[in-house]
Design a protein around this motif. Sequence first.
Motif, PDB file in Angstrom:
ATOM      1  N   LEU A  17     -37.299   5.084  -9.185  1.00 33.38           N
ATOM      2  CA  LEU A  17     -38.277   6.067  -8.737  1.00 33.38           C
ATOM      3  C   LEU A  17     -38.639   6.947  -9.930  1.00 33.38           C
ATOM      4  O   LEU A  17     -37.799   7.681 -10.445  1.00 33.38           O
ATOM      5  N   THR A  18     -39.898   6.880 -10.354  1.00 35.68           N
ATOM      6  CA  THR A  18     -40.294   7.607 -11.563  1.00 35.68           C
ATOM      7  C   THR A  18     -41.324   8.701 -11.306  1.00 35.68           C
ATOM      8  O   THR A  18     -41.581   9.514 -12.199  1.00 35.68           O
ATOM      9  N   ALA A  19     -41.929   8.723 -10.135  1.00 34.30           N
ATOM     10  CA  ALA A  19     -42.913   9.762  -9.816  1.00 34.30           C
ATOM     11  C   ALA A  19     -43.036   9.880  -8.310  1.00 34.30           C
ATOM     12  O   ALA A  19     -42.698   8.949  -7.563  1.00 34.30           O
ATOM     13  N   MET A  20     -43.519  11.032  -7.862  1.00 32.90           N
ATOM     14  CA  MET A  20     -43.824  11.212  -6.452  1.00 32.90           C
ATOM     15  C   MET A  20     -45.246  11.754  -6.314  1.00 32.90           C
ATOM     16  O   MET A  20     -45.809  12.315  -7.255  1.00 32.90           O
ATOM     17  N   PHE A  21     -45.798  11.556  -5.140  1.00 36.14           N
ATOM     18  CA  PHE A  21     -47.155  11.985  -4.844  1.00 36.14           C
ATOM     19  C   PHE A  21     -47.130  12.757  -3.530  1.00 36.14           C
ATOM     20  O   PHE A  21     -46.423  12.374  -2.593  1.00 36.14           O
ATOM     21  N   ALA A  22     -47.915  13.829  -3.455  1.00 37.52           N
ATOM     22  CA  ALA A  22     -47.950  14.658  -2.253  1.00 37.52           C
ATOM     23  C   ALA A  22     -49.386  14.863  -1.810  1.00 37.52           C
ATOM     24  O   ALA A  22     -50.276  15.077  -2.635  1.00 37.52           O
ATOM     25  N   CYS A  23     -49.618  14.797  -0.499  1.00 37.72           N
ATOM     26  CA  CYS A  23     -50.947  15.067   0.041  1.00 37.72           C
ATOM     27  C   CYS A  23     -50.896  16.385   0.823  1.00 37.72           C
ATOM     28  O   CYS A  23     -50.068  17.247   0.531  1.00 37.72           O
ATOM     29  N   GLU A  24     -51.786  16.572   1.803  1.00 41.72           N
ATOM     30  CA  GLU A  24     -51.831  17.841   2.531  1.00 41.72           C
ATOM     31  C   GLU A  24     -50.448  18.191   3.088  1.00 41.72           C
ATOM     32  O   GLU A  24     -49.741  17.327   3.590  1.00 41.72           O
ATOM     33  N   HIS A  25     -50.084  19.450   2.979  1.00 42.68           N
ATOM     34  CA  HIS A  25     -48.821  20.035   3.442  1.00 42.68           C
ATOM     35  C   HIS A  25     -47.685  19.920   2.431  1.00 42.68           C
ATOM     36  O   HIS A  25     -46.621  20.495   2.642  1.00 42.68           O
ATOM     37  N   GLY A  26     -47.884  19.177   1.319  1.00 44.63           N
ATOM     38  CA  GLY A  26     -46.870  19.153   0.273  1.00 44.63           C
ATOM     39  C   GLY A  26     -45.818  18.079   0.460  1.00 44.63           C
ATOM     40  O   GLY A  26     -45.700  17.449   1.516  1.00 44.63           O
ATOM     41  N   ILE A  27     -45.007  17.870  -0.564  1.00 49.10           N
ATOM     42  CA  ILE A  27     -44.033  16.780  -0.586  1.00 49.10           C
ATOM     43  C   ILE A  27     -42.924  16.970   0.449  1.00 49.10           C
ATOM     44  O   ILE A  27     -42.343  16.003   0.940  1.00 49.10           O
ATOM     45  N   ILE A  43     -38.465  15.116 -11.344  1.00 51.01           N
ATOM     46  CA  ILE A  43     -39.561  14.212 -11.664  1.00 51.01           C
ATOM     47  C   ILE A  43     -40.882  14.819 -11.194  1.00 51.01           C
ATOM     48  O   ILE A  43     -40.907  15.703 -10.330  1.00 51.01           O
ATOM     49  N   THR A  44     -41.973  14.330 -11.766  1.00 44.85           N
ATOM     50  CA  THR A  44     -43.292  14.881 -11.469  1.00 44.85           C
ATOM     51  C   THR A  44     -43.721  14.543 -10.050  1.00 44.85           C
ATOM     52  O   THR A  44     -43.538  13.410  -9.581  1.00 44.85           O
ATOM     53  N   VAL A  45     -44.282  15.549  -9.386  1.00 43.57           N
ATOM     54  CA  VAL A  45     -44.932  15.345  -8.091  1.00 43.57           C
ATOM     55  C   VAL A  45     -46.430  15.551  -8.312  1.00 43.57           C
ATOM     56  O   VAL A  45     -46.878  16.663  -8.592  1.00 43.57           O
ATOM     57  N   TYR A  46     -47.196  14.477  -8.228  1.00 43.86           N
ATOM     58  CA  TYR A  46     -48.637  14.551  -8.417  1.00 43.86           C
ATOM     59  C   TYR A  46     -49.313  14.996  -7.125  1.00 43.86           C
ATOM     60  O   TYR A  46     -49.032  14.457  -6.054  1.00 43.86           O
ATOM     61  N   SER A  47     -50.191  15.969  -7.237  1.00 40.57           N
ATOM     62  CA  SER A  47     -50.904  16.468  -6.066  1.00 40.57           C
ATOM     63  C   SER A  47     -52.117  15.599  -5.759  1.00 40.57           C
ATOM     64  O   SER A  47     -52.960  15.354  -6.635  1.00 40.57           O
ATOM     65  N   LEU A  48     -52.210  15.151  -4.520  1.00 37.83           N
ATOM     66  CA  LEU A  48     -53.395  14.448  -4.018  1.00 37.83           C
ATOM     67  C   LEU A  48     -54.130  15.338  -3.032  1.00 37.83           C
ATOM     68  O   LEU A  48     -54.875  14.860  -2.170  1.00 37.83           O
ATOM     69  N   TYR A  49     -53.909  16.646  -3.158  1.00 36.45           N
ATOM     70  CA  TYR A  49     -54.607  17.608  -2.306  1.00 36.45           C
ATOM     71  C   TYR A  49     -54.956  18.830  -3.152  1.00 36.45           C
ATOM     72  O   TYR A  49     -54.625  19.968  -2.835  1.00 36.45           O
ATOM     73  N   GLY A  50     -55.623  18.532  -4.254  1.00 35.27           N
ATOM     74  CA  GLY A  50     -56.062  19.566  -5.178  1.00 35.27           C
ATOM     75  C   GLY A  50     -57.225  19.020  -5.963  1.00 35.27           C
ATOM     76  O   GLY A  50     -58.256  18.651  -5.411  1.00 35.27           O
ATOM     77  N   LYS A  51     -57.070  18.920  -7.286  1.00 33.96           N
ATOM     78  CA  LYS A  51     -58.124  18.377  -8.131  1.00 33.96           C
ATOM     79  C   LYS A  51     -58.380  16.908  -7.813  1.00 33.96           C
ATOM     80  O   LYS A  51     -59.508  16.410  -7.921  1.00 33.96           O
ATOM     81  N   HIS A  52     -57.323  16.200  -7.431  1.00 35.88           N
ATOM     82  CA  HIS A  52     -57.432  14.768  -7.123  1.00 35.88           C
ATOM     83  C   HIS A  52     -57.088  14.513  -5.655  1.00 35.88           C
ATOM     84  O   HIS A  52     -56.227  15.185  -5.092  1.00 35.88           O
ATOM     85  N   ARG A  53     -57.750  13.520  -5.072  1.00 33.89           N
ATOM     86  CA  ARG A  53     -57.415  13.091  -3.710  1.00 33.89           C
ATOM     87  C   ARG A  53     -56.839  11.679  -3.705  1.00 33.89           C
ATOM     88  O   ARG A  53     -56.463  11.160  -2.654  1.00 33.89           O
ATOM     89  N   ALA A  54     -56.789  11.054  -4.867  1.00 33.35           N
ATOM     90  CA  ALA A  54     -56.225   9.716  -5.014  1.00 33.35           C
ATOM     91  C   ALA A  54     -55.490   9.644  -6.346  1.00 33.35           C
ATOM     92  O   ALA A  54     -55.809  10.386  -7.287  1.00 33.35           O
ATOM     93  N   LEU A 114     -54.596  24.018  -0.929  1.00 38.49           N
ATOM     94  CA  LEU A 114     -54.640  23.143  -2.094  1.00 38.49           C
ATOM     95  C   LEU A 114     -53.509  23.501  -3.048  1.00 38.49           C
ATOM     96  O   LEU A 114     -53.049  24.648  -3.091  1.00 38.49           O
ATOM     97  N   PHE A 115     -53.055  22.525  -3.836  1.00 35.81           N
ATOM     98  CA  PHE A 115     -51.975  22.783  -4.790  1.00 35.81           C
ATOM     99  C   PHE A 115     -52.091  21.813  -5.957  1.00 35.81           C
ATOM    100  O   PHE A 115     -52.775  20.798  -5.883  1.00 35.81           O
ATOM    101  N   GLU A 116     -51.406  22.150  -7.027  1.00 39.15           N
ATOM    102  CA  GLU A 116     -51.471  21.352  -8.255  1.00 39.15           C
ATOM    103  C   GLU A 116     -50.182  20.547  -8.445  1.00 39.15           C
ATOM    104  O   GLU A 116     -49.220  20.675  -7.683  1.00 39.15           O
ATOM    105  N   ASP A 117     -50.163  19.740  -9.502  1.00 36.96           N
ATOM    106  CA  ASP A 117     -48.969  18.963  -9.843  1.00 36.96           C
ATOM    107  C   ASP A 117     -47.795  19.912 -10.097  1.00 36.96           C
ATOM    108  O   ASP A 117     -47.980  21.058 -10.510  1.00 36.96           O
ATOM    109  N   GLU A 118     -46.600  19.408  -9.847  1.00 33.51           N
ATOM    110  CA  GLU A 118     -45.399  20.203 -10.057  1.00 33.51           C
ATOM    111  C   GLU A 118     -44.236  19.283 -10.372  1.00 33.51           C
ATOM    112  O   GLU A 118     -44.365  18.056 -10.329  1.00 33.51           O
ATOM    113  N   VAL A 119     -43.113  19.872 -10.702  1.00 37.39           N
ATOM    114  CA  VAL A 119     -41.891  19.101 -10.937  1.00 37.39           C
ATOM    115  C   VAL A 119     -40.944  19.356  -9.777  1.00 37.39           C
ATOM    116  O   VAL A 119     -40.685  20.515  -9.421  1.00 37.39           O
ATOM    117  N   ASP A 120     -40.460  18.288  -9.167  1.00 36.20           N
ATOM    118  CA  ASP A 120     -39.549  18.452  -8.040  1.00 36.20           C
ATOM    119  C   ASP A 120     -38.243  19.080  -8.527  1.00 36.20           C
ATOM    120  O   ASP A 120     -37.595  18.555  -9.443  1.00 36.20           O
TER     121      ASP A 120
END
Length: 393
Positions: free
Chosen positions: A57-67, A87-98, A76-82
């Motif tokens: 497991l090298t990355a995680m992704f979060a959509c609405e409501h967060g990881i 490891i990085t949690v990429y936001s799919l409910y901010g600048k990016h939706r995919a 809305l929220f931005e990328d963060e580190v869990d």
Amino acid sequence: MERSNRQPVFSGADRLARSAAQYLDGKRFGLLTNHTGITRDFRSTIDVCASQSAGKLTAMFACEHGIRGERQAGVLFEDEVDPELGITVYSLYGKHRAPTPDMLEPLDAIVFDFQDLGVRFFTYLTTLIYTMQACAKAGKELIVLDRPNPLGGLQVEGGLLREGFQSMVGGWKIPFRTGLTIGEFARLVNDQSGMNCNLQVVPLEGWTRDMEFPQTGLPWTMLSPNMPTMDTARVYAGTCLFEGTNLSEGRGTTRPFEQIGAPWLNGKRVAEAMNKRGLPGVVFHPVYFTPMFSKHQGAICSGIQVYVTDPKTYQPVRTGLYLVEQVQKMHPDHFAWLPPFKEGSKSFIQLLTGSDVVPQTLHEPGAGEKIADEWDKEAAEWAKTREPYLLYE
């Protein structure tokens, strides 16, 4: 929690926990999930994926409501580190939706695990579509861990989304109430779109289409901050229409979507009128409530509470439409559709219903029944369309 006498139900996450090597052997993968990703024995899918040794497991992704379900609707929220895994949690409910190509480049696959509601408005379905598109374009595998449709898999209800009305609350041409599991939905979209995503659905064990969620014996988690109980889930496909109006849909109370009201509403009169309709499987009762946030925050609202007395005969979409019609009829000087979020865009009721029919015609005599009958025809036709994608009897 209600327990069934049938064989136990195991989710796709349970199967992954049992035999991770079958799905993840040698793969560098990302995980798109939230708090609803949980096994039968209450292990987070995050923990399952982080602790297995078959892949990495090298990355995680979060959509609405967060990881981990930590954010309210629409935040809305931005990328963060869990903080737990580092490891990085990429936001799919901010600048990016995919997921972007850069996010996907180091990965072989994405594991997707959400407890869906089986209702078109839930944004998890749209996030799945966008993720499938991104994986197909990047040549990455998408592994969907299937979960039960909480409302069962027999009934479909509501009109189809029209072209030009796609949004986060409606990403595909499906009815309000889908009757599909999230894995079946992924199969349908992958085929109908022709995107050719390298899709693998890890199926359920022991689930049959006549089972509501309480019969599965699986742990219920709040599907979102405003979807706390199975009672909420049963009414949401209809009362969610009030999100497109100036009435409170009960957000900011302990009974979201079960309570509808406004400071100017005569809840007693509305409840009496709705009960006279004799709609199957439902009773309406006048209530007062004060939302702690969202519409009419801090104001005493007169309203009604929707009590489902028979889930098998209850028709949430038709019921919700009739309730909007009744309020509009009784309070024409106060009732209003909310304006679009942006000038020139669709109003929220248009996005929710998937067309402009409701806001343009519901005020006309007999329109509610006419619209609901047309929606029933569309849903019946679509029920035939979905048959090749069903995984369960």
